[in-house]
Design a protein around this motif. Structure first.
Motif, PDB file in Angstrom:
ATOM      1  N   VAL A 288       1.991   0.194  -6.833  1.00 57.55           N
ATOM      2  CA  VAL A 288       1.032   1.094  -6.168  1.00 57.55           C
ATOM      3  C   VAL A 288       1.458   2.528  -6.439  1.00 57.55           C
ATOM      4  O   VAL A 288       2.584   2.780  -6.878  1.00 57.55           O
ATOM      5  N   TYR A 289       0.551   3.465  -6.213  1.00 57.31           N
ATOM      6  CA  TYR A 289       0.896   4.864  -6.478  1.00 57.31           C
ATOM      7  C   TYR A 289       0.255   5.771  -5.443  1.00 57.31           C
ATOM      8  O   TYR A 289      -0.718   5.415  -4.756  1.00 57.31           O
ATOM      9  N   ALA A 290       0.788   6.987  -5.337  1.00 55.26           N
ATOM     10  CA  ALA A 290       0.245   8.021  -4.442  1.00 55.26           C
ATOM     11  C   ALA A 290       0.745   9.373  -4.914  1.00 55.26           C
ATOM     12  O   ALA A 290       1.801   9.467  -5.555  1.00 55.26           O
TER      13      ALA A 290
ATOM     14  N   GLY B  50       4.653  16.114   1.006  1.00 59.80           N
ATOM     15  CA  GLY B  50       6.016  15.940   0.504  1.00 59.80           C
ATOM     16  C   GLY B  50       6.583  14.565   0.757  1.00 59.80           C
ATOM     17  O   GLY B  50       7.801  14.370   0.689  1.00 59.80           O
ATOM     18  N   CYS B  51       5.712  13.601   1.023  1.00 63.52           N
ATOM     19  CA  CYS B  51       6.193  12.252   1.315  1.00 63.52           C
ATOM     20  C   CYS B  51       5.114  11.222   0.977  1.00 63.52           C
ATOM     21  O   CYS B  51       3.947  11.562   0.801  1.00 63.52           O
ATOM     22  N   VAL B  52       5.539   9.971   0.913  1.00 56.08           N
ATOM     23  CA  VAL B  52       4.633   8.835   0.739  1.00 56.08           C
ATOM     24  C   VAL B  52       5.138   7.719   1.642  1.00 56.08           C
ATOM     25  O   VAL B  52       6.330   7.403   1.654  1.00 56.08           O
ATOM     26  N   THR B  53       4.213   7.133   2.400  1.00 49.75           N
ATOM     27  CA  THR B  53       4.564   5.985   3.231  1.00 49.75           C
ATOM     28  C   THR B  53       4.109   4.719   2.528  1.00 49.75           C
ATOM     29  O   THR B  53       2.934   4.563   2.196  1.00 49.75           O
ATOM     30  N   VAL B  54       5.091   3.826   2.274  1.00 45.79           N
ATOM     31  CA  VAL B  54       4.807   2.554   1.622  1.00 45.79           C
ATOM     32  C   VAL B  54       4.832   1.458   2.681  1.00 45.79           C
ATOM     33  O   VAL B  54       5.781   1.367   3.470  1.00 45.79           O
ATOM     34  N   THR B  55       3.787   0.660   2.724  1.00 47.65           N
ATOM     35  CA  THR B  55       3.712  -0.460   3.673  1.00 47.65           C
ATOM     36  C   THR B  55       3.466  -1.747   2.896  1.00 47.65           C
ATOM     37  O   THR B  55       2.895  -1.743   1.805  1.00 47.65           O
ATOM     38  N   TRP B  56       3.881  -2.839   3.467  1.00 47.63           N
ATOM     39  CA  TRP B  56       3.730  -4.141   2.819  1.00 47.63           C
ATOM     40  C   TRP B  56       3.693  -5.239   3.869  1.00 47.63           C
ATOM     41  O   TRP B  56       4.045  -5.017   5.042  1.00 47.63           O
TER      42      TRP B  56
ATOM     43  N   TYR C 204       3.562   9.535  -7.857  1.00 46.38           N
ATOM     44  CA  TYR C 204       4.721   8.643  -7.762  1.00 46.38           C
ATOM     45  C   TYR C 204       4.230   7.196  -7.756  1.00 46.38           C
ATOM     46  O   TYR C 204       3.164   6.888  -7.205  1.00 46.38           O
ATOM     47  N   TYR C 205       5.049   6.343  -8.357  1.00 48.76           N
ATOM     48  CA  TYR C 205       4.728   4.914  -8.439  1.00 48.76           C
ATOM     49  C   TYR C 205       5.771   4.132  -7.645  1.00 48.76           C
ATOM     50  O   TYR C 205       6.959   4.455  -7.649  1.00 48.76           O
ATOM     51  N   PHE C 206       5.282   3.069  -6.974  1.00 45.02           N
ATOM     52  CA  PHE C 206       6.146   2.313  -6.051  1.00 45.02           C
ATOM     53  C   PHE C 206       5.986   0.810  -6.269  1.00 45.02           C
ATOM     54  O   PHE C 206       4.916   0.325  -6.653  1.00 45.02           O
ATOM     55  N   ALA C 207       7.066   0.107  -5.984  1.00 44.79           N
ATOM     56  CA  ALA C 207       7.047  -1.360  -5.950  1.00 44.79           C
ATOM     57  C   ALA C 207       8.093  -1.817  -4.946  1.00 44.79           C
ATOM     58  O   ALA C 207       9.050  -1.078  -4.649  1.00 44.79           O
ATOM     59  N   VAL C 208       7.925  -3.021  -4.428  1.00 44.86           N
ATOM     60  CA  VAL C 208       8.832  -3.556  -3.402  1.00 44.86           C
ATOM     61  C   VAL C 208       9.345  -4.927  -3.855  1.00 44.86           C
ATOM     62  O   VAL C 208       8.584  -5.736  -4.395  1.00 44.86           O
TER      63      VAL C 208
ATOM     64  N   LYS D 258       0.841  -1.197   0.000  1.00 40.72           N
ATOM     65  CA  LYS D 258       0.000   0.000   0.000  1.00 40.72           C
ATOM     66  C   LYS D 258       0.875   1.246   0.000  1.00 40.72           C
ATOM     67  O   LYS D 258       2.016   1.211   0.482  1.00 40.72           O
ATOM     68  N   ALA D 259       0.343   2.345  -0.536  1.00 38.81           N
ATOM     69  CA  ALA D 259       1.046   3.631  -0.532  1.00 38.81           C
ATOM     70  C   ALA D 259       0.104   4.703  -0.017  1.00 38.81           C
ATOM     71  O   ALA D 259      -1.029   4.846  -0.515  1.00 38.81           O
TER      72      ALA D 259
END
Length: 513
Positions: A505-507, A424-430, A483-487, A418-419
């Protein structure tokens, strides 16, 4: 659809094993094949070996025959490897040639075939032994023979010339023409050499030396006739063994005055003018035969008559790229080892081959097909040494090498990601990966789907090492930009092993109200 179903089953099975504590470290097996239908293009070293026909008709590696190359003392060398036949030294031209070619050779890939008449005529240039009038010095003639017939009268070598001599008579000096000849001819299943009027000042017109060993039809044998100008020793060898010896001296022994070889007017050499059978690697060499054996050690020359070098041959593969953390399990060779021959296998490994030398990393001997332990790395290299039997008459061969290794599996990515956007930030959790080999996590980010090339975050460029946690806040991002994220998951056995990416995921960061 099938792959998705299979993946879900694997995840569920892994979860069951994790919760029951029975998930072992699972390694996946792989292999690299050389030889066989793939050929031998991945060899970095071929020393003393050649290619032949091996098992199942595939190309094999076997020992090269003991064909010595020419040197500064080589007067003539005809290896009969390809037609038209020629002297490799350039000292002799081929004036005529009616010899055929056969692949049933003893040295290299080709030999000449005599048909009973004609043979080859060699014309020596000025400076060659038989192209120059005068003292010949020490020299020897050698070749391999496999006669179809060994009947009397078959001629293998013939040189005929003449020399002008001045003889004093009372009140006058008279020119006398002296006939000269060197010939090698079969006589009752033996090869017999006759030297006529070639020894300066020697009273005996003909010197005849003959072999003891019967020459067996269709069987290869090595022949050498040599003269040493220092000792006057004239000798004949068959397969390296001394068959006959004469001292051309005033006493008939090595302590007398030597009568040297003096050749008259330059004349052609007739090779196999009346001979039926095969001949290979014909050579005329300046110097003595014994000196040649001392120069090239006994082991390297096989005493000059062994078919294969007793020192053997060697091949080495290129450093073979596998995968990070791989371990070598075994080397399986498809090979042929006739009695008394041997094939010895060696391996070595490392993560970077650029600093490798001939001896570093150290080569480790291994057995064909047996389990290997303690050899691991990103690169593997395999070597094989081939050795003939004791008298150098048989060669082993290697048709195929299979390098079997195990590699660390890539750990599964987190199943849920999840994002959550902030200012000014994004918290990514998994969630933790269900893979027991999971050790840490990398978070990738970027401003385009599937392209994680971000560099602006305070935590550093993509990817960011989050350690063995389940969340990471990426700061220093631009509000209003998506922004797009992956882990991905890194192996706890080797952090260089990085698994596939999770779902994306994105945010979009935004200022707080």
């Amino acid at each position: 659809m099938y792959n998705l179903y299979r993946k879900k089953i694997l995840i569920l099975l892994s979860l069951c094993l994790v919760y029951t504590g029975f998930l072992p470290q699972i390694l996946s097996a792989d292999s690299v094949t050389l030889g066989g239908k793939d050929g031998w293009s991945k060899l970095s070293l071929r020393r003393g070996v050649t290619e032949g026909t091996g098992r199942f008709g595939y190309t094999c590696i076997e020992l090269a025959t003991n064909a010595r190359t020419g040197d500064r003392n080589t007067d003539a060398l005809i290896d009969f490897e390809k037609q038209p036949f020629a002297d490799r030294t350039g000292n002799y031209s081929v004036a005529a040639d009616s010899l055929g070619m056969t692949t049933k050779s003893v040295m290299g890939k080709g030999a000449a075939l005599g048909r009973g008449r004609g043979g080859m005529i060699l014309r020596g240039r000025t400076g060659s032994v038989f192209g120059t009038e005068g003292l010949a010095g020490s020299f020897y003639i050698e070749f391999w023979l496999a006669p179809s017939l060994s009947e009397s009268g078959e001629i293998v070598f013939n040189w005929r010339s003449s020399r002008n001599l001045q003889r004093s008579v009372p009140g006058d000096r008279k020119n006398v023409v002296q006939y000269q000849m060197i010939t090698g001819i079969f006589n009752r299943n033996h090869l017999e050499w006759t030297f006529t009027n070639v020894f300066d000042g020697y009273a005996q017109e003909d010197v005849v030396i003959s072999g003891i060993k019967n020459i067996v039809p269709d069987t290869w044998s090595h022949h050498t006739v040599s003269f040493d100008e220092e000792s006057g020793r004239l000798e004949y060898r068959v397969d390296g063994r001394l068959e006959a010896v004469e001292y051309i001296t005033s006493t008939g022994h090595e302590d007398g005055t030597v009568y040297p070889v003096y050749l008259g007017a330059p004349a052609d050499v007739d090779l196999c003018p009346s001979y039926t059978g095969k001949i290979d690697d014909f050579r005329i060499q300046r110097g003595t035969y014994d000196a040649a054996l001392q120069e090239e050690s006994e082991e390297a020359t096989g005493l000059g008559y062994a078919k294969y070098l007793t020192s053997g041959g060697r091949i080495e593969t290129q450093p073979l790229l596998t995968s990070v953390g791989a371990s070598l399990d075994s080397v399986s060779a498809v090979m042929n080892e006739p009695e008394q021959t041997a094939v010895m296998l060696y391996v070595r490994s490392g993560d970077n081959f650029f600093n490798w030398t001939d001896t570093y990393p150290k080569w480790k001997p291994v057995k064909n097909g047996e389990k290997i332990t303690g050899v691991g790395g990103l690169y593997f290299q395999v070597a094989a040494e081939l050795y003939p039997d004791g008298d150098g008459s048989k060669t082993p061969s290697v048709t195929q090498l299979v390098i079997n290794y195990s590699k660390q599996p890539e750990p599964l990515p987190p199943f849920k990601v999840k994002a959550s956007a902030g200012d000014g930030c994004v918290t990514v959790t998994w969630s933790y990966s269900v893979d027991e080999s999971a050790g840490s996590y990398l978070v990738y980010y970027g401003t385009r789907p599937g392209e994680y090339l971000g560099r602006s975050a305070a935590e550093g460029p993509s990817p960011v090492n989050a350690g063995n946690t389940t969340s990471l806040t990426i700061t220093g991002l631009k509000n209003g930009t998506i922004y797009y994220f992956a882990v991905s998951t890194c192996s706890k056995f080797d952090t260089r092993i990085n698994g596939q990416l999770s779902q994306e995921v994105y945010a979009r960061p935004a200022a707080e109200e």
